[in-house]
Design a protein around this motif. Structure first.
Motif, PDB file in Angstrom:
ATOM      1  N   ILE A  10     -48.683  38.325  13.888  1.00  0.00           N
ATOM      2  CA  ILE A  10     -47.743  37.646  12.994  1.00  0.00           C
ATOM      3  C   ILE A  10     -47.890  36.135  13.110  1.00  0.00           C
ATOM      4  N   ALA A  11     -48.020  35.636  14.334  1.00  0.00           N
ATOM      5  CA  ALA A  11     -48.154  34.192  14.535  1.00  0.00           C
ATOM      6  C   ALA A  11     -49.443  33.647  13.922  1.00  0.00           C
ATOM      7  N   ILE A  12     -50.535  34.342  14.128  1.00  0.00           N
ATOM      8  CA  ILE A  12     -51.815  33.883  13.576  1.00  0.00           C
ATOM      9  C   ILE A  12     -51.809  33.961  12.047  1.00  0.00           C
ATOM     10  N   PRO A  24     -44.952  24.597   5.268  1.00  0.00           N
ATOM     11  CA  PRO A  24     -44.607  24.624   6.697  1.00  0.00           C
ATOM     12  C   PRO A  24     -43.463  25.573   7.040  1.00  0.00           C
ATOM     13  N   LEU A  25     -42.688  25.978   6.050  1.00  0.00           N
ATOM     14  CA  LEU A  25     -41.583  26.900   6.311  1.00  0.00           C
ATOM     15  C   LEU A  25     -42.096  28.257   6.819  1.00  0.00           C
ATOM     16  N   LEU A  26     -43.340  28.581   6.518  1.00  0.00           N
ATOM     17  CA  LEU A  26     -43.923  29.845   6.988  1.00  0.00           C
ATOM     18  C   LEU A  26     -44.064  29.889   8.510  1.00  0.00           C
ATOM     19  N   LEU A  27     -44.004  28.743   9.164  1.00  0.00           N
ATOM     20  CA  LEU A  27     -44.100  28.719  10.625  1.00  0.00           C
ATOM     21  C   LEU A  27     -42.842  29.269  11.295  1.00  0.00           C
ATOM     22  N   ALA A  32     -38.494  34.269  13.571  1.00  0.00           N
ATOM     23  CA  ALA A  32     -37.623  35.282  12.970  1.00  0.00           C
ATOM     24  C   ALA A  32     -38.005  36.673  13.463  1.00  0.00           C
ATOM     25  N   ALA A  33     -39.295  36.925  13.633  1.00  0.00           N
ATOM     26  CA  ALA A  33     -39.747  38.232  14.128  1.00  0.00           C
ATOM     27  C   ALA A  33     -39.279  38.469  15.559  1.00  0.00           C
ATOM     28  N   ILE A  34     -39.342  37.442  16.389  1.00  0.00           N
ATOM     29  CA  ILE A  34     -38.864  37.574  17.769  1.00  0.00           C
ATOM     30  C   ILE A  34     -37.359  37.799  17.786  1.00  0.00           C
ATOM     31  N   TYR A  37     -36.706  41.361  16.776  1.00  0.00           N
ATOM     32  CA  TYR A  37     -37.046  42.255  17.884  1.00  0.00           C
ATOM     33  C   TYR A  37     -35.946  42.228  18.947  1.00  0.00           C
ATOM     34  N   LEU A  38     -35.401  41.067  19.219  1.00  0.00           N
ATOM     35  CA  LEU A  38     -34.315  40.941  20.186  1.00  0.00           C
ATOM     36  C   LEU A  38     -33.085  41.724  19.745  1.00  0.00           C
ATOM     37  N   ILE A  39     -32.736  41.632  18.487  1.00  0.00           N
ATOM     38  CA  ILE A  39     -31.586  42.382  17.957  1.00  0.00           C
ATOM     39  C   ILE A  39     -31.822  43.885  18.067  1.00  0.00           C
ATOM     40  N   ILE A  40     -33.036  44.324  17.768  1.00  0.00           N
ATOM     41  CA  ILE A  40     -33.354  45.755  17.869  1.00  0.00           C
ATOM     42  C   ILE A  40     -33.245  46.230  19.313  1.00  0.00           C
ATOM     43  N   GLU A  41     -33.755  45.445  20.245  1.00  0.00           N
ATOM     44  CA  GLU A  41     -33.694  45.854  21.652  1.00  0.00           C
ATOM     45  C   GLU A  41     -32.258  45.865  22.172  1.00  0.00           C
ATOM     46  N   ILE A  42     -31.434  44.949  21.741  1.00  0.00           N
ATOM     47  CA  ILE A  42     -30.026  44.951  22.144  1.00  0.00           C
ATOM     48  C   ILE A  42     -29.326  46.170  21.563  1.00  0.00           C
TER      49      ILE A  42
END
Length: 60
Positions: A10-12, A24-27, A32-34, A37-42
């Motif tokens: 995703i980063a690349i 630059p907003l695509l950076l 957002a993906a991290i 992922y954090l919300i899913i793990e919680i």
């Protein structure tokens, strides 16, 4: 391990798209993906969501 590889992809891809389309907003996509992922793990913890968040931030 799959999650780390997926985040790198995703980063690349985000970096390449930012250079190609000059937006630059695509950076912000990897961050957002991290966060997603954090919300899913919680949510996977077998406790109510808010209690889990409180427990995480009460660790010392």
């Amino acid at each position: 391990m799959i999650a780390i590889i997926l985040f790198w992809v995703i980063a690349i891809a985000s970096l390449i798209a930012t250079i190609k389309y000059k937006k630059p907003l695509l950076l912000t996509v990897p961050f957002a993906a991290i966060g997603f992922y954090l919300i899913i793990e919680i949510a996977r913890v077998p406790m109510p969501f808010w209690e889990t968040v409180q427990m995480i931030f009460e660790f010392r």
